[in-house]
Design an enzyme around this catalytic site. Structure first.
Site, PDB file in Angstrom:
ATOM      1  N   LYS A 137     -44.369 -23.275  24.214  1.00 34.03           N
ATOM      2  CA  LYS A 137     -43.901 -24.364  23.390  1.00 34.03           C
ATOM      3  C   LYS A 137     -43.417 -23.919  22.151  1.00 34.03           C
ATOM      4  O   LYS A 137     -42.610 -23.188  22.188  1.00 34.03           O
ATOM      5  CB  LYS A 137     -44.687 -25.515  23.601  1.00 34.03           C
ATOM      6  CG  LYS A 137     -45.437 -25.730  24.894  1.00 34.03           C
ATOM      7  CD  LYS A 137     -44.327 -26.229  25.674  1.00 34.03           C
ATOM      8  CE  LYS A 137     -44.906 -26.354  27.245  1.00 34.03           C
ATOM      9  NZ  LYS A 137     -45.891 -26.213  27.894  1.00 34.03           N
ATOM     10  N   TYR A 188     -52.155 -33.482  28.701  1.00 39.26           N
ATOM     11  CA  TYR A 188     -51.385 -32.821  29.811  1.00 39.26           C
ATOM     12  C   TYR A 188     -51.812 -32.838  31.227  1.00 39.26           C
ATOM     13  O   TYR A 188     -52.851 -32.561  31.139  1.00 39.26           O
ATOM     14  CB  TYR A 188     -51.050 -31.553  29.282  1.00 39.26           C
ATOM     15  CG  TYR A 188     -50.284 -30.492  30.315  1.00 39.26           C
ATOM     16  CD1 TYR A 188     -48.913 -31.262  30.773  1.00 39.26           C
ATOM     17  CD2 TYR A 188     -50.730 -29.410  30.964  1.00 39.26           C
ATOM     18  CE1 TYR A 188     -48.218 -30.474  31.624  1.00 39.26           C
ATOM     19  CE2 TYR A 188     -49.822 -28.719  31.751  1.00 39.26           C
ATOM     20  CZ  TYR A 188     -48.726 -29.145  32.342  1.00 39.26           C
ATOM     21  OH  TYR A 188     -47.960 -28.622  33.128  1.00 39.26           O
ATOM     22  N   ARG A 204     -54.063  -3.696  31.163  1.00 39.18           N
ATOM     23  CA  ARG A 204     -54.726  -5.098  31.434  1.00 39.18           C
ATOM     24  C   ARG A 204     -55.608  -5.422  30.685  1.00 39.18           C
ATOM     25  O   ARG A 204     -55.831  -6.538  30.149  1.00 39.18           O
ATOM     26  CB  ARG A 204     -55.186  -5.225  33.033  1.00 39.18           C
ATOM     27  CG  ARG A 204     -56.098  -6.228  33.212  1.00 39.18           C
ATOM     28  CD  ARG A 204     -56.163  -6.960  34.635  1.00 39.18           C
ATOM     29  NE  ARG A 204     -56.360  -5.726  35.383  1.00 39.18           N
ATOM     30  CZ  ARG A 204     -57.717  -4.759  35.608  1.00 39.18           C
ATOM     31  NH1 ARG A 204     -58.608  -5.231  34.878  1.00 39.18           N
ATOM     32  NH2 ARG A 204     -57.779  -3.900  36.472  1.00 39.18           N
ATOM     33  N   ASP A 263     -56.688 -28.471  22.232  1.00 37.85           N
ATOM     34  CA  ASP A 263     -55.174 -27.909  22.549  1.00 37.85           C
ATOM     35  C   ASP A 263     -54.409 -28.380  21.585  1.00 37.85           C
ATOM     36  O   ASP A 263     -54.123 -29.471  20.948  1.00 37.85           O
ATOM     37  CB  ASP A 263     -54.813 -28.474  23.965  1.00 37.85           C
ATOM     38  CG  ASP A 263     -53.496 -28.342  24.568  1.00 37.85           C
ATOM     39  OD1 ASP A 263     -52.655 -27.882  23.536  1.00 37.85           O
ATOM     40  OD2 ASP A 263     -53.482 -28.261  25.675  1.00 37.85           O
TER      41      ASP A 263
HETATM   42  N1  PLP Z   1     -50.921 -27.925  27.077  1.00 35.26           N
HETATM   43  C1  PLP Z   1     -50.109 -28.767  26.812  1.00 35.26           C
HETATM   44  C2  PLP Z   1     -50.307 -29.924  25.692  1.00 35.26           C
HETATM   45  C3  PLP Z   1     -49.012 -28.815  27.507  1.00 35.26           C
HETATM   46  O1  PLP Z   1     -47.946 -29.751  27.349  1.00 35.26           O
HETATM   47  C4  PLP Z   1     -48.819 -27.769  28.530  1.00 35.26           C
HETATM   48  C5  PLP Z   1     -47.672 -27.440  29.288  1.00 35.26           C
HETATM   49  O2  PLP Z   1     -46.738 -28.383  29.172  1.00 35.26           O
HETATM   50  C6  PLP Z   1     -49.942 -27.029  28.799  1.00 35.26           C
HETATM   51  C7  PLP Z   1     -51.054 -26.913  27.951  1.00 35.26           C
HETATM   52  C8  PLP Z   1     -49.835 -25.871  30.036  1.00 35.26           C
HETATM   53  O3  PLP Z   1     -48.953 -24.779  29.290  1.00 35.26           O
HETATM   54  P1  PLP Z   1     -48.428 -23.943  30.204  1.00 35.26           P
HETATM   55  O4  PLP Z   1     -47.269 -24.690  31.069  1.00 35.26           O
HETATM   56  O5  PLP Z   1     -47.751 -22.663  29.328  1.00 35.26           O
HETATM   57  O6  PLP Z   1     -49.011 -23.166  31.261  1.00 35.26           O
END
Ligand code: PLP
Length: 380
Positions: A200, A103, A51, A175
């Site tokens: 993604k 998101y 971990r 992000d």
């Molecule tokens: N940031 C963006 C732009 C996203 O589209 C997503 C999920 O769709 C996330 C963060 C969250 O990521 P995760 O689904 O891997 O937790």
């Protein structure tokens, strides 16, 4: 290698992934051991408990840091866990400014999880820089933004936002999930922290959930490492391996996916059933000029509004065959979704609520003529 930093594609294949010293294996081994032999109490060879640190995870962290041209990357078990790791630096009374197009899960985390612990937030259109100083308070510690944003593909000026935020003593988190480090490097534009959902484009094959936070700042990195170990939302060694494998082809995937997306955006913009297309590569997009400066290419996400409203959006989403109706994005296969009832349902009733007539496409690697035929049939 020369003194100069190797190119992105070279780093994607090699950074953190030298041949295994013990066996010569050219692929990073998946280290499953949970614990590591110590030569004497407290004397270990870099790893003690999985971990706290794991060699496969360390390879992934080195590779992501190299691609973002950053000093530190800290991997988490999902994009949300990475966001959570960043937000845990806040204390009750602190305030966050976030983009009003993001998101839905990020909004939910900031508004509902951290909101319940006394951390307030304001959402604002960050594409309009005038709104940011008005949204900031003496307590603002973080400005959180997506560019391109999810799902409206808004473009935010990272350099300008960073200057305003830094003047007021706040950090900037970008992000970078939609753009990936191949298209955009927010740290070089002044941001303090980059987060990714590696689920993604970095993973790229719809077979792994992961996240990573990246920074050049040693103090921030040390706080992220502390949270990673103390809270324990770490990715498994196998998940780290899958993201590492995906990243090797990131540049070539992005090149083709961007090209496909741009053809599809033009097709949709000319279609009589479509009232509006959001794609920063279109010259009509309000952020087109900025995106041309800030990004290498315009990405492979497209969203559009149907003239026939929600019922037509639902009908189209149900009729495509190559575009699979599913959440998530960024992988080799094309996906379609209705954000209002799917990825952004958690933001319903908030300032981030999405028009139900909007559909979002994640454009994949299929033949673009086949993708256009699929959309044509579904829109007919
Ligand atoms: N940031 C963006 C732009 C996203 O589209 C997503 C999920 O769709 C996330 C963060 C969250 O990521 P995760 O689904 O891997 O937790």
């Amino acid at each position: 290698m020369s003194e100069e930093m190797p190119g992105f594609e070279t780093l994607a294949v090699h950074a953190g992934q030298e041949a295994d010293k013990a066996t010569g294996a050219v692929v990073t081994p998946i280290h499953l051991a949970t614990t590591y032999a110590q030569d004497a109490v407290g004397e270990h060879r870099g790893f003690e408990y999985s971990r706290t640190g794991n060699p496969t995870r360390a390879a992934l962290e080195t590779a992501v840091a190299a691609l973002e041209r950053a000093r530190f990357a800290v991997a988490f078990s999902s994009g949300m866990a990475a966001a959570d790791g960043v937000l845990r630096s806040l204390v009750p009374g602190d305030h966050v400014v976030m983009g009003n197009d993001a998101y839905g899960g990020t909004w939910r985390l900031i508004a509902r999880v951290f909101g319940a612990s006394g951390i307030s937030h304001t959402s604002v259109n960050l594409a309009d820089l005038g709104g940011l100083p008005r949204a900031m308070t003496d307590e603002t510690k973080l400005v959180w933004l997506e560019t391109p944003s999810n799902p409206l593909l808004g473009i935010v000026d990272v350099e300008a936002v960073s200057a305003i935020a830094h003047d007021a003593g706040a950090l900037v988190v970008v992000d970078n999930t939609f753009a990936t480090p191949y298209l955009q490097r927010p740290l070089s534009l002044g941001a303090d922290i980059v987060v990714h959902s590696s689920t993604k484009y970095l993973g790229g094959h719809s077979d792994v959930v992961g996240g990573v936070a990246v920074t050049d700042d040693e103090e921030i990195a040390s706080s992220l490492h502390f949270i990673q170990n103390a809270a324990g939302a770490v990715p498994s060694p196998f998940d780290c391996y899958l993201v590492l494998r995906g990243m090797k082809t990131l540049a070539v995937r992005m090149d083709r996916q961007c090209r496909n997306a741009s053809v599809i955006a033009e097709f949709l913009a000319a279609h009589r059933s479509v009232s509006h297309v959001n794609y920063p590569g279109l010259v009509s997009h309000p952020g087109h000029e900025l995106a041309s400066r800030q990004m290498r290419d315009f990405g492979a996400m497209v969203s559009f509004t149907l003239r026939g409203g929600e019922s037509q959006a639902l009908a189209v989403a149900g009729k495509t065959e190559l575009f699979t109706l599913a959440e998530s994005l960024g992988a080799v296969e094309s996906l379609v979704e209705q954000p209002a009832r799917m990825t952004h349902l958690s933001a319903a009733g908030s300032p981030l609520e999405v028009d139900p007539a909007l559909l979002r496409l994640s454009v994949g690697l299929e033949n673009v003529d086949d993708l256009i035929d699929d959309l044509s049939r579904a829109l007919a």
